[in-house]
Design an enzyme around this catalytic site. Structure first.
Site, PDB file in Angstrom:
ATOM      1  N   SER A  48       0.533 -21.368   1.471  1.00 45.88           N
ATOM      2  CA  SER A  48      -0.108 -20.215   2.060  1.00 45.88           C
ATOM      3  C   SER A  48      -0.423 -20.839   3.284  1.00 45.88           C
ATOM      4  O   SER A  48      -0.898 -21.531   3.684  1.00 45.88           O
ATOM      5  CB  SER A  48      -0.891 -19.690   1.277  1.00 45.88           C
ATOM      6  OG  SER A  48      -1.925 -18.676   1.902  1.00 45.88           O
ATOM      7  N   HIS A  56      10.987 -15.280   3.350  1.00 44.33           N
ATOM      8  CA  HIS A  56       9.677 -14.763   2.643  1.00 44.33           C
ATOM      9  C   HIS A  56       9.332 -13.391   2.239  1.00 44.33           C
ATOM     10  O   HIS A  56       8.862 -12.886   1.489  1.00 44.33           O
ATOM     11  CB  HIS A  56       8.478 -15.430   3.519  1.00 44.33           C
ATOM     12  CG  HIS A  56       7.295 -15.106   2.990  1.00 44.33           C
ATOM     13  ND1 HIS A  56       6.712 -15.419   1.578  1.00 44.33           N
ATOM     14  CD2 HIS A  56       6.055 -14.635   3.513  1.00 44.33           C
ATOM     15  CE1 HIS A  56       5.470 -15.161   1.505  1.00 44.33           C
ATOM     16  NE2 HIS A  56       5.114 -14.373   2.603  1.00 44.33           N
ATOM     17  N   ALA A  67       1.812  -1.571  -4.356  1.00 39.13           N
ATOM     18  CA  ALA A  67       2.500  -0.365  -3.764  1.00 39.13           C
ATOM     19  C   ALA A  67       2.440   0.378  -4.863  1.00 39.13           C
ATOM     20  O   ALA A  67       2.015   1.767  -5.028  1.00 39.13           O
ATOM     21  CB  ALA A  67       3.334  -0.490  -2.656  1.00 39.13           C
ATOM     22  N   GLY A  89       6.051  -1.891  -9.941  1.00 40.90           N
ATOM     23  CA  GLY A  89       4.884  -2.036 -10.408  1.00 40.90           C
ATOM     24  C   GLY A  89       3.920  -3.305  -9.587  1.00 40.90           C
ATOM     25  O   GLY A  89       3.232  -3.730 -10.141  1.00 40.90           O
ATOM     26  N   GLY A  90       4.402  -3.333  -8.445  1.00 38.10           N
ATOM     27  CA  GLY A  90       3.591  -3.999  -7.713  1.00 38.10           C
ATOM     28  C   GLY A  90       2.421  -3.584  -6.995  1.00 38.10           C
ATOM     29  O   GLY A  90       1.982  -2.432  -7.375  1.00 38.10           O
ATOM     30  N   ARG A 112       4.153 -16.119  12.419  1.00 40.53           N
ATOM     31  CA  ARG A 112       4.915 -16.961  11.352  1.00 40.53           C
ATOM     32  C   ARG A 112       6.237 -17.424  12.107  1.00 40.53           C
ATOM     33  O   ARG A 112       6.803 -18.100  11.931  1.00 40.53           O
ATOM     34  CB  ARG A 112       4.997 -16.058   9.970  1.00 40.53           C
ATOM     35  CG  ARG A 112       3.848 -16.282   9.361  1.00 40.53           C
ATOM     36  CD  ARG A 112       4.019 -15.603   8.033  1.00 40.53           C
ATOM     37  NE  ARG A 112       2.712 -15.690   7.186  1.00 40.53           N
ATOM     38  CZ  ARG A 112       2.561 -14.800   6.114  1.00 40.53           C
ATOM     39  NH1 ARG A 112       3.275 -14.127   5.904  1.00 40.53           N
ATOM     40  NH2 ARG A 112       1.465 -15.197   5.555  1.00 40.53           N
TER      41      ARG A 112
END
Lengths: 300, 254, 618
Positions: free
Chosen positions: C252, C364, C15, C12-13, C299
């Site tokens: 962040s 991450h 996506a 249930g994120g 990153r």
């Protein structure tokens, strides 16, 4: 998965339907009829101190305070106002108790200033209602409970020593407001303490209630406005505390020797001799103030 | 050399219906621990201070960086997020750390409680913007940065339940909705499209358990880990209710 | 069970919820499964923002095409181009949609959506909501899902764990086996399509920036059941995280996007307070080495640079830390970052408004994941597109993002598409929502046309899988062996972090492989501390550990076999990109019999953008 949800009050039941209205009336009844009355009441009482400061009002020959009381007694539909007040107080108190029992205080866990005020609001509500009850029972309904809980003057018998029963009614025309109040408070320190606690509780309850009501009704929304209004409520509370103090000083410093002859007549005839001696001095007795004089006036 | 340990007292409950009991654990101290890492150590080696093997403590957690809202517990008497509660600070307060489940929600097991009441309330207040679906219909309504500031603050509510746990009005046996629902009501009612359901939300929020049951203890705003302007929410919803009730009196159909 | 087709969404994120909303909107009922209340999904941890071409950037010369090019270039051309074309061209529409859903995006003076700069781009193209954008986006979708739940189109199974996909005799997915983590009730659920939206696998690395639920176990179970993996070796290590006892907390990229600078003292082992170190004695190594992109290089590059300066001894106080400094920024900029600055202050006690933050890279994101397919379609070029024949995905085609098992889809982070060898910052939220929305229609189209309905399948099919899962549990509970699952996990995390993150080499990875085999043997001799049948978190974790070991092996295997350096995958023994033969997708499938990963290399179609050297230093 909803088995753990609490059963909700049926929105269509009478309580559910009028839930919001009842709550808002509860808030309103505390502010307007009760709160405003208490304000006026305290303001009137504060004038007791004028006697201490200036003595008798030369224009009327009575205390300034008596003048105010007379004004109130002369108001039209006084009884109606009285009953409305009873109703408001009863409504506010009964609902208040319902709400208290539907919550759980937690100041031991969460020691925040506002949380203490929340608990205090409920504690002072209970104190205030007890105080108001006895205050009215003794002064208004003249309940004779005994001990310190007595009706000033009449609590000591209410009968004249010579067995010719005359009640307060027979001497109604003698304005006794200030001596009456002063006597009640000077009689015993417990009564004074009860009044101080009771009135302070009522003042806190009203001032704090006024502050939270502004949130409840949505008048103060931002933190800044809530703070500003808080200052106003504090000032109101302090002002009323001053009024209370003034009244108490007035009552406590009242010298019964300043009473008019008529007042002294009532005083000496109603109270036992030890009290007469206590407040009017050694050697003064009711014989010095014959009843006939005021009875005559009553017949006019 | 003996490693430094500290004592942790955990209130446990095996099942939803069973009675609770306390157990004490000795936990090895390492610098910068939080309550979650303490519980992790207990889970890895579930032996009580008096040497008894016990079932590992069960708890609820997720992100561990105070955004998911899962790990609310009552630690040293206060509702807080276990992840952002640091052991060093607790030990300064008291040599024994005391961990309990939230008291206002039914316990599932040990420190894990069932907060579905909170999610159900979101459904009751119609906590959504009534969009016309996911089709491409252009941008949403413009708003000022000032409006965004307030809405963003509300949008950070992570349904953790601290506000309700600390609220004296909110109990297991009543139906009070509490600050969480009021903040979300104001959140949606202050959005140009969300506003379209404002009346329906107010109908609910003015019913039993709604806004008028708030007793103004204001603990909610003190304990909220995300510092939501909950008092503003309560006052703002109060204002909407005041206006709406007058409007409904004169123009309402029902 | 009705005749209506049903869909199961696992996770249930962003996506999962985007898919749920999209599928429910088309009238298909959805059963939504999640280990935790969906509002607590790991998407809440995303901070920086979401990328999309926008009018301001467009008028400065930016375009969807450029966004696609950046994504491919950043991903070192390991991504398939049509899905990326489609995603970047949908991005502005997605922002509009989220805006309509009430996401409190930051605003400009005029009331339009504000933008910030992000890694891998020279244009401001990142929309944001404070510094907790993922949370706001997830909540918006959660709210829409709740709306469908209220309408009865979505059934929410919170705290239910996905255990296994149910495959029928033709190998088509017809449902799942799941278990309630509270009551431990295990059940089979029928569905005509299953969408896996189960996110990443950071917990394999012990401490990562991920939530405790991101074990990758669900993906691993699909892999064990026959789904292939794509590029599992591509694991992103975020350059800036706060190392912690229990996890590494993300700091962040938006801190750098808003002007934050990364530096270390010029003198090795300098142990002065950062505020006492004068400007000329600070080494802004990223700005020095990458003058164009500065602190906003992709990153993998920032991570390797921070890692290597620390290895060389320039780290803070000689240790493994660098400074991320925002102290010079104006207060209103710091306010925009309040959400992340508060986190730093809460967990370290230092106020980053006045003291530079100490950070170090941490695992991450997984670019790799379940292998999926899609249907290509030729598109009419839109303004900004640099070619005449451009290729996107066919809208609504049932094949889009379906795995190699029919009826089983993979959306979001668990899907290997979109990001290639490195994901650019603020592209994750986009890819997750895009998958859910765009491919959600593919799912509803697939189930609408389905003949062989799950409702008609025999009970025995489901019972078979139910028995299989019950047997697994019985074995775990009854074996009463020697090894502690938490200790095995700690070792797995240490081994994987040491061998398979920023800098990899064959020797160390082979060592890890040996350790992994040992751990797998130990796993067969596990001792559970809780053998009860109610809310047994110990069992849930131990079961997931077995799947983590399997998945870790796939990561390790592909990492060893990819003998080149590309994006996040850096091999010190093969430091260059070697396009022939490695410009290919590493497709890993599971050999059940030998309990081993099997690797195939698959060509990557390059219909639009040609391979070029990836160099951010100029």
């Amino acid at each position: 998965m909803s088995d753990s949800t609490v059963a909700l009050a049926e929105p269509n039941s009478a309580f559910g339907k009028y839930h919001f209205l009842l709550r808002r009336l509860h808030s309103l009844s505390g502010i307007i009829p009760i709160g405003l009355f208490v304000c006026v009441h305290l303001f009137t009482n504060a004038q007791m101190i004028l006697h201490t400061l200036f003595g008798v009002n030369p224009a009327t020959g009575e205390s300034y305070f008596q003048h105010e009381v007379n004004f109130i007694h002369a108001m039209p539909a006084l009884e109606l106002i009285e009953y409305a007040l009873w109703a408001s107080i009863a409504f506010h108190a009964v609902l208040g108790f319902v709400y208290i029992f539907n919550s759980k205080w937690n100041t031991t866990q969460y020691k925040y200033e506002a949380n203490y005020r929340y608990t205090m609001q409920r504690v002072t509500g209970i104190i205030a209602i007890i105080f108001i009850f006895f205050h009215i029972a003794t002064l208004r309904w003249r309940w004779d409970i005994g001990g310190f809980w007595y009706t000033p003057f009449w609590g000591h018998g209410g009968e004249l020593a010579d067995n010719s029963t005359i009640g307060m009614g027979d001497m109604k025309h003698v304005p006794m407001s200030l001596p009456y109040t002063a006597y009640a408070l000077q009689f015993h320190w417990v009564v004074l303490a009860f009044y101080v606690v009771g009135v302070l509780a009522a003042i806190f309850h009203w001032a704090n209630g006024l502050w939270t009501a502004a949130i409840t009704w949505g008048l103060t929304i931002t933190a800044a406005s809530q703070k500003r209004w808080g200052v106003v409520c504090w000032a109101l509370g302090i002002g009323l505390t001053f009024a209370m103090t003034a009244a108490l000083i007035g009552a406590m410093t009242y010298n019964f020797k300043d009473m008019t002859v008529d007042q002294k007549t009532v005083f000496t005839h109603v109270l036992p001799q030890d009290q007469v001696t206590r407040f009017l001095g050694e050697g003064v007795t009711k014989a010095d103030f014959p009843l006939e004089a005021i009875m005559e006036k009553a017949e006019h | 050399m003996s490693t430094k340990t500290f004592k942790v007292k955990v209130k446990r409950q095996d099942e939803a219906a069973s009675a609770s009991y306390w157990q004490t654990f000795d936990v090895d101290y390492t610098p910068n621990m939080n309550v979650i890492s303490t519980l992790q150590k207990i889970a890895a080696k579930p032996v009580t201070a008096d040497g008894k093997d016990v079932a590992p403590v069960v708890w609820d957690c997720g992100c561990l960086e105070e955004v998911c809202g899962a790990c609310t517990m009552v630690i040293n008497g206060r509702a807080c997020q276990a992840c952002s509660t640091l052991v060093d600070e607790l030990l300064e307060e008291n040599p024994v750390i005391q961990i309990e489940p939230m008291s206002k929600f039914p316990v599932v097991r040990d420190l894990w409680v069932d907060r579905s009441r909170m999610f159900n309330n979101l459904k009751r207040i119609k906590g959504w913007v009534p969009t016309d679906g996911t089709y491409d219909l252009g941008a949403g309504p413009q708003e000022t940065q000032e409006e965004q500031d307030l809405r963003y603050a509300y949008s950070r509510c992570m349904t953790c339940g601290c506000c309700l746990e600390a609220c004296p009005q909110f109990t297991k046996d009543n139906d009070f909705m509490g600050a969480q629902s009021f903040a979300q009501t104001d959140y949606f009612n202050s959005h140009a499209t969300g506003k379209l359901l404002a009346d329906e939300r107010l109908d609910v929020i003015m019913g039993p358990g709604g806004i008028s049951d708030c007793g103004n203890s204001q603990n909610c705003v003190q304990v909220c880990p995300k510092e939501l302007p909950l008092l503003t929410a309560i006052a703002s919803v109060g204002r909407q209710a005041t206006i709406y009730s007058i409007k409904r009196f004169f123009t309402g159909k029902k | 069970m009705s005749d209506h087709p049903r869909v199961i969404v696992v996770g249930g994120g962003l996506a999962g919820l985007a898919a749920t909303v999209r599928i429910a909107e088309q009238g298909v009922p959805v059963d939504l499964f999640s280990m935790i209340p969906v509002k607590r999904s790991h998407s809440v941890c995303a901070q920086g923002g979401i990328n999309a071409c926008n009018e301001v950037a467009r008028q400065q010369g930016y375009s969807e095409w450029q966004h696609m090019d950046e994504t491919l270039y950043g991903g070192d051309f390991l991504n398939h181009q049509p899905p990326v074309y489609e995603m970047t061209h949908w991005a502005p529409k997605i922002i509009d949609l989220l805006d309509r859903m009430g996401v409190p995006f930051n605003r400009t003076a005029e009331g339009f959506r504000d933008l910030r700069l992000f890694g891998g781009s020279l244009f401001k193209r990142t929309h944001f909501s404070g510094a907790s954008t993922g949370q706001q986006l997830l909540y918006a979708l959660d709210e829409q899902t709740r709306r469908y739940e209220d309408k009865g189109l979505v059934e929410n199974y919170e705290f239910w764990e996905f255990l296994w996909p149910v495959l029928d005799e033709n190998g088509v997915c017809k449902g799942i086996i799941a278990q309630d983590q509270r009551t431990m009730e295990m059940k089979a659920f029928r569905a005509d399509a299953v969408v896996m939206a189960t996110g990443g696998c950071g917990v394999i690395y012990g401490k990562s920036t991920m939530s405790v639920i991101c074990t990758g176990a669900a993906a691993a179970r699909c892999y064990e059941a026959g789904v292939k993996l794509g590029n599992p070796e591509m694991i992103q290590v975020h350059p800036t995280a706060i190392p912690g006892e229990d996890k590494c907390r993300l700091m962040s990229e938006s801190a750098r996007g808003e002007g934050g600078r990364v530096w270390v003292p010029r003198k090795k082992g300098d142990d002065r307070k950062p505020t006492d170190i004068p400007e000329e004695e600070r080494w802004y190594f990223l700005e020095e080495r990458y003058p164009k992109y500065g602190n906003l290089v992709p990153r993998d590059i920032a991570t390797r640079e921070i890692f290597s300066v620390c290895e060389e001894g320039y780290g803070v106080g000689g240790g493994r830390m660098a400074y991320l400094d925002i102290t010079h920024l104006p207060m209103e900029t710091k306010d925009k970052l309040a959400a992340i600055l508060e986190i730093y202050e809460k967990f370290t006690g230092d106020d980053p408004r006045f003291v530079p933050m100490k950070i170090f890279p941490a695992v991450h994101y997984s670019m790799g994941g379940l292998y999926t397919e899609y249907e290509m379609e030729e598109r009419k070029p839109v303004p900004g597109d640099k070619l005449d024949d451009v290729w996107g995905m066919k809208d609504g085609d049932p094949k889009n993002m379906m795995t190699n098992i029919e009826g089983l889809y993979a959306f979001g982070e668990v899907n290997y598409q979109y990001h290639g060898a490195t994901r650019l910052g603020a592209n994750a939220l986009l890819s997750c929502i895009f998958d859910g929305l765009f491919c959600g229609s593919s799912v509803s189209n697939y189930v609408k046309d389905i003949e062989d309905k799950a409702a008609d399948k025999p009970e025995a099919l489901y019972q078979k899988y139910l028995d299989q899962e019950k047997a697994k549990i019985d074995k775990l509970i009854s074996q009463n062996g020697k090894f502690n699952p938490y200790e095995i996990h700690a070792r797995l995390g240490d081994e994987m972090t040491a061998s398979c993150t920023v800098v990899k080499n064959e020797e160390r990875m082979l060592q890890c492989y040996e350790a992994l085999n040992e751990m797998k043997a130990q796993y067969k001799d596990l001792k559970l501390s809780d053998t009860g049948e109610y809310t047994n978190a110990n069992l849930v974790f131990s079961r997931a550990l077995g799947d983590m070991l399997v998945y870790a092996e796939a990561i390790l295997h592909a990492s060893i076999e990819r003998k080149e350096s590309r994006g996040s995958h850096f091999r010190s023994d093969f430091p260059d990109r070697i396009d022939d033969p490695f410009h290919k997708t590493a497709v890993v499938s599971y050999d059940v019999e030998n309990d081993k990963p099997v690797l195939d290399w698959e060509e990557i179609p390059m219909p639009m953008v040609e391979l070029r050297k990836r160099d951010y230093s100029k």
